[in-house]
Design an enzyme around this catalytic site. Structure first.
Site, short mmCIF file in Angstrom:
data_model
loop_
_atom_site.label_atom_id
_atom_site.label_comp_id
_atom_site.label_asym_id
_atom_site.label_seq_id
_atom_site.Cartn_x
_atom_site.Cartn_y
_atom_site.Cartn_z
CG ASP A 69 -2.30 -0.55 0.92
OD1 ASP A 69 -2.50 -0.98 -0.22
OD2 ASP A 69 -3.15 -0.56 1.82
CG ASP A 92 -6.23 -7.35 14.76
OD1 ASP A 92 -7.16 -6.57 15.06
OD2 ASP A 92 -5.05 -7.16 15.10
#
Length: 579
Positions: free
Chosen positions: A172, A325
């Site tokens: 990214d 997560d």
């Protein structure tokens, strides 16, 4: 650049601390005047009869009013709050003690996930590697030039049949130079026969969750049964997959196998040493106990292997929070998937070495869960999992550990305790502020016996961090602008250097054994330390409260407040990065 939400939230807390400091300073001045004139030991009726000069008469009358108001109105309130904090403290301590007892029981009975025999002599190893499951390894990264090379190198050395393994480097980065460096590293490894691909997103939507989602949306991912994830500063050992994948064979409902983190820079400075204590307790006690007794814990975002079907059936990676997560963990748990934590499988990584980086990391880790709790509560209520699992998820996992703990740490240590010193009629138990917290601090360092000397600094630092953590909780609870902010934790690039990586294609790899040494990059000698205004403000508040407690003869309270004030001062002056 910080957004307006973050600036607004930070300014609010700073203004609150400044106003708090001004208030306690005024009342300390009043108490000092009273002590110098002998008023402090007089009753309200005696004080009214006491003769003073005209210049001091106003202060005498005001102090008499303050004594009456304090005893009649504030004392019951402070006493009730003291009882309230005692209840919270007992609840939090009971949770911590139960976890420690669970860890002790695991050690005593040697409970935990085990592999019988050689798992690769069974189904997965029949034939020339054809029965090894297909594994996808994802390495999400963003502008992390300090660590990308070692991370990619470590993953490419995983001991697994090359035709059963695909490595995705999900980049990214918005820096074109870093992009080219990472893409070049991927190309080099692909030329050596490693099945590795480079993917770059021009728009960083959804941060890490969006990056992982983009990788999972590739058509070829459908043929892979498991997905391992490593952040860019993680370096798995070559046998990582062989020590984690076999656990999935025993239980088709096993969705996640999580490994423990190890820290390459744990002794670089005071900050990393204290982080080591915190993280070691997290893995040794919290993750291990929850994994053994509940088959559920929060995925740590890296150094873990997911069953792809578990990800898909749980809705995949969502971009709704900054704790993707924990989000996928909760949704998988609500769908009946089990988790396993391997305390004996360690993956090396870096701890933040600067206080600024650590603050930003902790802000994300504490604002995200509260925001996630709001989003997951309806799904939790509607879930078909047993009631006790719902209660554990709502009460312990979210409310107690993500909301009540930071609320208690900040409001008790930084607000209630200083204020209570100005109402000496109310009793604040010494055991509540000193003895039992010290005992719990020693319990925290049990996983690292060599760190017992850091028990008191650890306790003081955790209370200091409560300003950042509670601010993050407020941000997540009320969905302030910075609750959705994701700042990549800066890496120092301290790493383990291997022997020469590889020779030209077709040659033997140089060096059969790996030698390891820490690359200790020299920091700029004239680097200016940043000053943290909120921490400095709280230091002054606590020192003022310590002086007031001394005037009341509360010596233990004075020592606790003074030590905590010095800890805030130490952090506020940017000294946490001292070696």
């Amino acid at each position: 650049m910080e957004d307006n939400g973050k600036l607004g939230n930070g300014k609010f807390f700073l203004r609150f601390i400044i106003a708090f400091l001004m208030a306690v300073s005024v009342f300390l001045g009043l108490e000092l005047v009273a002590h110098l004139n002998g008023w402090a030991h007089m009753g309200v009726s005696d004080l009214k009869k006491h003769q003073t000069s005209k210049s001091a008469d106003f202060f005498r009358q005001f102090y008499g009013f303050w004594l009456g108001f304090r005893a009649g109105h504030l004392e019951p309130i402070v006493q009730a709050l003291s009882s309230f904090y005692v209840v919270l403290f007992i609840a939090l301590s009971a949770d911590r003690l139960l976890q420690c007892l669970g860890c002790f029981w695991i050690k005593l009975k040697r409970i935990g996930p085990k592999l019988e025999g050689d798992p690769f002599e069974s189904d997965y190893s029949r034939g020339p590697g054809l029965n090894y499951p297909m594994v996808l390894v994802q390495i999400p990264m963003c502008n992390e030039k300090e660590v990308y090379e070692q991370s990619i190198s470590s993953v490419c050395r995983l001991d697994w049949p090359k035709d059963r393994l695909l490595i995705q480097v999900l980049d990214d980065s918005d820096d074109e130079m870093i992009q080219s460096l990472i893409e070049g590293e991927v190309f080099d490894w692909s030329q050596r026969g490693v099945n590795i691909v480079y993917r770059h997103r021009s728009v960083r939507s959804g941060y890490k969750a969006g990056n992982l989602k983009s990788g999972m949306n590739c058509d070829y991912v459908q043929q892979y049964e498991f997905a391992a994830i490593f952040d860019s500063d993680f370096k798995p050992n070559p046998d990582f997959l062989k020590r984690t994948i076999p656990h999935f064979k025993e239980d088709p409902k096993l969705g996640l196998v999580q490994a423990r983190w190890g820290f390459i820079n744990k002794d670089v400075n005071l900050l990393t040493r204290l982080q080591k204590i915190n993280m070691s307790f997290h893995f040794e006690v919290e993750q291990q106990v929850n994994g053994v007794f509940l088959n559920f814990f929060g995925f740590n975002g890296t150094a873990g292997v997911w069953r792809v079907r578990a990800l898909e059936e749980s809705g995949g990676w969502l971009e709704r929070t900054t704790v993707e997560d924990m989000d996928i963990s909760v949704r998988a748990h609500l769908n009946g998937w089990k988790f396993v934590f391997l305390n004996d499988v360690k993956v090396l990584c870096e701890l933040p070495e600067s206080y600024e980086s650590y603050r930003k990391q902790q802000h994300r880790w504490h604002s995200g869960p509260i925001n996630l709790f709001r989003l997951c509560l309806p799904a939790t209520r509607a879930s078909k999992i047993p009631f006790w699992k719902k209660a554990n998820l709502i009460i312990l996992f979210f409310l107690m550990r993500k909301l009540v703990l930071p609320f208690y740490s900040f409001t008790f240590s930084c607000i209630f305790l200083p204020l209570a010193m100005f109402v000496p009629e109310a009793e604040v138990p010494v055991w509540l502020i000193c003895y039992v917290p010290l005992l719990l601090a020693f319990l925290n360092v049990l996983p690292i016996p060599g760190s017992f000397t850091f028990a008191v600094p650890y306790l003081l630092f955790e209370n200091t961090m409560s300003v950042t953590k509670f601010g993050a909780v407020v941000s997540g609870l009320f969905q302030l602008g910075n609750s959705y902010e994701w700042v990549v934790t800066k890496k120092a690039g301290r790493w383990i250097e291997n022997e020469p990586r590889a020779a030209e294609e077709g040659e033997q790899e140089a060096g059969a054994k790996r030698r390891a040494k820490v690359i200790d990059q020299e920091e700029p000698k004239n680097k200016a330390r940043k000053i943290y205004k909120k921490e400095l403000g709280m230091a002054l508040v606590l020192v003022v409260a310590a002086i007031r407690s001394l005037l009341s003869g509360r010596r233990v309270h004075c020592c606790v407040l003074m030590f905590q004030g010095m800890a805030f001062l130490f952090v506020g002056l940017g000294q946490m990065e001292s070696r």
